[in-house]
Design an enzyme around this catalytic site. Sequence first.
Site, short mmCIF file in Angstrom:
data_model
loop_
_atom_site.label_atom_id
_atom_site.label_comp_id
_atom_site.label_asym_id
_atom_site.label_seq_id
_atom_site.Cartn_x
_atom_site.Cartn_y
_atom_site.Cartn_z
CD GLN A 43 43.75 49.80 42.10
OE1 GLN A 43 44.16 49.87 40.95
NE2 GLN A 43 43.19 48.72 42.59
CB CYS A 54 38.62 46.19 42.40
SG CYS A 54 39.67 47.62 42.70
CG LEU A 55 44.49 44.00 41.88
CD1 LEU A 55 45.81 44.53 41.32
CD2 LEU A 55 44.60 42.51 42.21
N GLY A 110 45.18 45.31 35.74
CA GLY A 110 45.38 46.75 35.72
C GLY A 110 45.68 47.25 37.12
CG HIS A 132 38.21 48.79 37.19
ND1 HIS A 132 37.34 47.96 37.89
CD2 HIS A 132 39.29 48.93 37.99
CE1 HIS A 132 37.88 47.65 39.06
NE2 HIS A 132 39.08 48.22 39.15
CD GLU A 133 42.81 49.78 36.38
OE1 GLU A 133 42.96 50.38 37.46
OE2 GLU A 133 42.65 48.54 36.33
CG HIS A 141 40.86 52.60 40.72
ND1 HIS A 141 40.38 52.37 41.99
CD2 HIS A 141 40.94 51.38 40.13
CE1 HIS A 141 40.18 51.06 42.15
NE2 HIS A 141 40.50 50.43 41.04
O1 GNR Z 1 42.56 42.59 37.95
C1 GNR Z 1 41.52 43.18 37.67
N1 GNR Z 1 40.57 42.54 36.95
C2 GNR Z 1 39.45 43.17 36.43
C3 GNR Z 1 38.42 42.36 35.97
C4 GNR Z 1 37.29 42.92 35.43
C5 GNR Z 1 37.18 44.28 35.34
C6 GNR Z 1 38.19 45.10 35.82
C7 GNR Z 1 39.32 44.56 36.36
S1 GNR Z 1 40.59 45.58 36.92
C8 GNR Z 1 41.32 44.56 38.14
C9 GNR Z 1 42.59 45.19 38.70
C10 GNR Z 1 42.25 46.47 39.42
O2 GNR Z 1 41.74 46.51 40.50
N2 GNR Z 1 42.49 47.57 38.79
O3 GNR Z 1 42.19 48.74 39.34
NI NI Z 2 40.52 48.34 40.66
#
Ligand code: GNR
Ligand code: NI
Length: 172
Positions: free
Chosen positions: A51, A92-93, A46, A134-135, A138
């Site tokens: 980001q 998270c990236l 995601g 999670h997104e 953000h």
């Molecule tokens: O790549 C991602 N893997 C992930 C694994 C577990 C829970 C959430 C994520 S999201 C993350 C990519 C990201 O940072 N999205 O904002």
């Molecule tokens: Ni993230």
Amino acid sequence: MALLNILTYPDPRLNKVAKPVANIDARIRTLVADMIETMYEAKGVGLAATQVDVHERLLVMDVSEEHDEPLVVINPRVVWQSEEMVVNDEGCLSVPGFSGDVERHAEIHIEFENEIGDTHKLEATELLAVCIQHEMDHLIGKVYVEYLSPLKRGRIKTKLIKEAKEALKDNA
Ligand code: GNR
Ligand code: NI
């Protein structure tokens, strides 16, 4: 198509609150294409616009095994979420090299527009449900490390600041 720069924690721009996408136009479609390319290149499931330093309510995801089912979510609205919660190890990236346990709703239903302006409803469970939450965090300026203990968050922060300084030096 272009790769976009992903902000790294604790960059304060990750704490900005995104505004709704006002018009789903050519600028948004270009951004969507670039975000999808950036997400795949970074091997993420995601990516939220926040980001890549765009503070509009837009995210892309792909939780498919073959990484060939991109999902574009513009102006998401939560219409239902389960009382049941689940804990997952999240990465998270924007927090490279770390992960940590976060509690989320097990199931979440959202409404949103896609890149051509059609309204969709999605009933998500498992990794997709986790990823949506999670997104969407953000988009309100929240990074998952805020759910971790202050000790773990502090260690992550210190290490990433050190790495960013070293990267600056190496480029000098
Ligand atoms: O790549 C991602 N893997 C992930 C694994 C577990 C829970 C959430 C994520 S999201 C993350 C990519 C990201 O940072 N999205 O904002
Ligand atoms: Ni993230």
